[in-house]
Scaffold this motif. Structure first.
Motif, PDB file in Angstrom:
ATOM      1  N   HIS A 107       0.783  -1.186   0.093  1.00 46.36           N
ATOM      2  CA  HIS A 107       0.147   0.026   0.035  1.00 46.36           C
ATOM      3  C   HIS A 107       0.880   1.223  -0.197  1.00 46.36           C
ATOM      4  O   HIS A 107       0.334   2.218  -0.587  1.00 46.36           O
ATOM      5  CB  HIS A 107      -0.871   0.049   1.115  1.00 46.36           C
ATOM      6  N   ARG A 108       2.063   1.196   0.540  1.00 43.21           N
ATOM      7  CA  ARG A 108       2.766   2.338   0.683  1.00 43.21           C
ATOM      8  C   ARG A 108       3.236   2.963  -0.591  1.00 43.21           C
ATOM      9  O   ARG A 108       3.162   3.897  -0.745  1.00 43.21           O
ATOM     10  CB  ARG A 108       4.094   2.019   1.559  1.00 43.21           C
ATOM     11  N   GLY A 109       3.688   2.084  -1.490  1.00 38.67           N
ATOM     12  CA  GLY A 109       4.005   2.504  -2.668  1.00 38.67           C
ATOM     13  C   GLY A 109       2.943   3.148  -3.538  1.00 38.67           C
ATOM     14  O   GLY A 109       3.192   4.047  -4.250  1.00 38.67           O
ATOM     15  N   LEU A 110       1.779   2.544  -3.361  1.00 42.08           N
ATOM     16  CA  LEU A 110       0.698   2.953  -4.130  1.00 42.08           C
ATOM     17  C   LEU A 110       0.360   4.227  -3.663  1.00 42.08           C
ATOM     18  O   LEU A 110      -0.413   5.116  -4.491  1.00 42.08           O
ATOM     19  CB  LEU A 110      -0.551   2.196  -4.041  1.00 42.08           C
ATOM     20  N   MET A 111       0.611   4.877  -2.507  1.00 39.98           N
ATOM     21  CA  MET A 111       0.202   6.025  -2.010  1.00 39.98           C
ATOM     22  C   MET A 111       1.141   7.340  -2.615  1.00 39.98           C
ATOM     23  O   MET A 111       0.663   8.554  -2.537  1.00 39.98           O
ATOM     24  CB  MET A 111       0.290   6.138  -0.456  1.00 39.98           C
ATOM     25  N   ASP A 112       2.070   6.956  -3.308  1.00 40.86           N
ATOM     26  CA  ASP A 112       2.836   8.056  -4.068  1.00 40.86           C
ATOM     27  C   ASP A 112       2.303   8.399  -5.456  1.00 40.86           C
ATOM     28  O   ASP A 112       2.473   9.462  -6.175  1.00 40.86           O
ATOM     29  CB  ASP A 112       4.063   7.467  -4.223  1.00 40.86           C
ATOM     30  N   GLY A 113       0.940   7.673  -5.854  1.00 38.90           N
ATOM     31  CA  GLY A 113       0.304   8.100  -7.027  1.00 38.90           C
ATOM     32  C   GLY A 113       0.889   7.517  -8.237  1.00 38.90           C
ATOM     33  O   GLY A 113       1.738   6.519  -8.187  1.00 38.90           O
ATOM     34  N   GLY A 114       0.748   8.328  -9.249  1.00 38.16           N
ATOM     35  CA  GLY A 114       1.315   7.780 -10.447  1.00 38.16           C
ATOM     36  C   GLY A 114       0.690   6.612 -11.137  1.00 38.16           C
ATOM     37  O   GLY A 114      -0.320   6.339 -10.692  1.00 38.16           O
ATOM     38  N   GLU A 115       0.911   5.944 -12.082  1.00 32.27           N
ATOM     39  CA  GLU A 115       0.159   5.002 -12.739  1.00 32.27           C
ATOM     40  C   GLU A 115      -0.071   3.850 -11.978  1.00 32.27           C
ATOM     41  O   GLU A 115       0.855   3.246 -11.284  1.00 32.27           O
ATOM     42  CB  GLU A 115       0.878   4.524 -14.233  1.00 32.27           C
ATOM     43  N   GLY A 116      -1.232   3.473 -11.665  1.00 27.00           N
ATOM     44  CA  GLY A 116      -1.800   2.257 -10.849  1.00 27.00           C
ATOM     45  C   GLY A 116      -1.757   2.786  -9.383  1.00 27.00           C
ATOM     46  O   GLY A 116      -1.965   1.902  -8.770  1.00 27.00           O
TER      47      GLY A 116
END
Length: 337
Positions: free
Chosen positions: A52-61
């Motif tokens: 989840h932490r990586g997805l919180m930075d936004g960007g594609e996906g």
């Protein structure tokens, strides 16, 4: 829409480094009525995971701001207009971090849970869920662990780490070594989970501690950390060793593009194999995983290894605690029934 209200966690800001509670908000939302082809689920258990932490930075996906966050969840169907889901069914789905969700059978991994008598609900989001499936795929497919081989797993007291330890023992590993972030976790690994050796990575260079714990080397490394753990494992791996790279929690809150390990050429010199593991590529193994593990869960030979936080309002606290390493095993949030 009904007049009943539920709640969802929204991300309202992009974290800079380690996330804080101010990056999130709990939002009151109306509970929707199911449209044709959907079912309304009341969530019972939510998963909070390192990815989840990586997805919180936004960007594609990545996650969008000011919308409900998503994640693995187990819930009960309370209203349905989906012929594949009946009221009362327990389902696994990926629309978590909210009290209620609309789901469709077969869409985005939504499935009815098999009724395994004597298996606690927590198992379906831990050792029988994506966490356990990751460990199983890493060991049986990516690394192809063989009976009598020696294994090292990093972040061994976390969800994937504990599942890896259990399964490696069941698969016939000879010696299992783990790293963790505290003396209490090290004691838990060796005293409760049956690891042959473990060390606290704060106590000195990882490579030196691993070499001491495995003076004869290792055959397989399941990597949840990256960084110095990966470099240390490369040094200690025997010829033709295998690395199943699951995650890199050491990089999640800082530089995502660190320099390659200083000893990366040893992959060539020792004929090592390094391969990444993404659980979405192994969902076909779910039935195989359950057939392998359910008898051992029923007998008590293995446990679910979970840390359960009570109350939806503590979802963000549980997530931040997981990133800090506060959990033993898989971190879950239990909602009021």
């Amino acid at each position: 829409m009904t007049t009943q209200s539920g709640y969802a966690v929204h991300q309202i800001a992009r974290p800079t480094g380690f996330p804080t509670a101010a990056d999130f908000a709990q939002v009151r939302t109306p509970v929707p009525s199911p449209a044709p082809g959907t079912a309304l689920v009341h969530n019972l258990l939510l998963s909070v995971d390192p990815y989840h932490r990586g997805l919180m930075d936004g960007g594609e996906g990545g996650f969008e701001l000011h919308t409900p966050l998503e994640g693995r969840a187990v819930g009960r169907v309370i209203a349905s207009r989906d012929p594949g889901l009946a009221e009362g069914d327990l389902v696994f789905h990926r629309r978590g971090w909210r009290t209620h969700a609309l789901v469709t059978s077969g869409a985005d991994g939504t499935r009815t849970l098999r009724n395994h008598a004597g298996v606690p609900l927590e198992a379906y989001l831990s050792i029988l869920g994506g966490t356990g499936l990751t460990a199983y795929a890493a060991l049986t497919r990516t690394a192809a662990l063989r009976e009598g081989e020696d294994l090292f797993v990093s972040a061994a007291a976390g969800g994937v780490g504990t599942a890896t330890g259990h399964m490696a023992r069941l698969l016939g590993a000879r010696r299992i070594i783990g790293s963790a972030g505290s003396a209490a976790k090290v004691a838990h690994l060796t005293g409760e989970l049956g690891f042959d050796a473990a060390f606290d990575y704060h106590d000195g260079p990882v490579g030196e501690q691993l070499a001491q714990a495995a003076p004869g080397g290792i055959d397989v490394y399941v990597d949840n950390v990256g960084g110095d753990h990966l470099a240390g494992a490369i040094d200690v791996l025997r010829e033709f060793g295998r690395i199943a790279w699951v995650g890199a929690i050491s990089m999640y809150n800082g530089d995502r593009s660190p320099a390659a390990p200083r000893n990366l050429f040893e992959v060539v010199h020792k004929s090592l194999r390094l391969e990444g593991v993404l659980v979405r590529h192994h969902t076909n193994l779910q039935d195989e995983l359950e057939e392998f593990l359910v008898p051992h869960l029923r007998s008590g030979r293995i446990g679910t290894d979970t840390t359960v936080v009570q109350g939806f309002e503590h979802t963000v606290d549980a997530f931040l605690g997981m990133l800090r390493g506060d959990n033993l095993g898989k971190m879950l949030v239990r909602l009021d029934a």
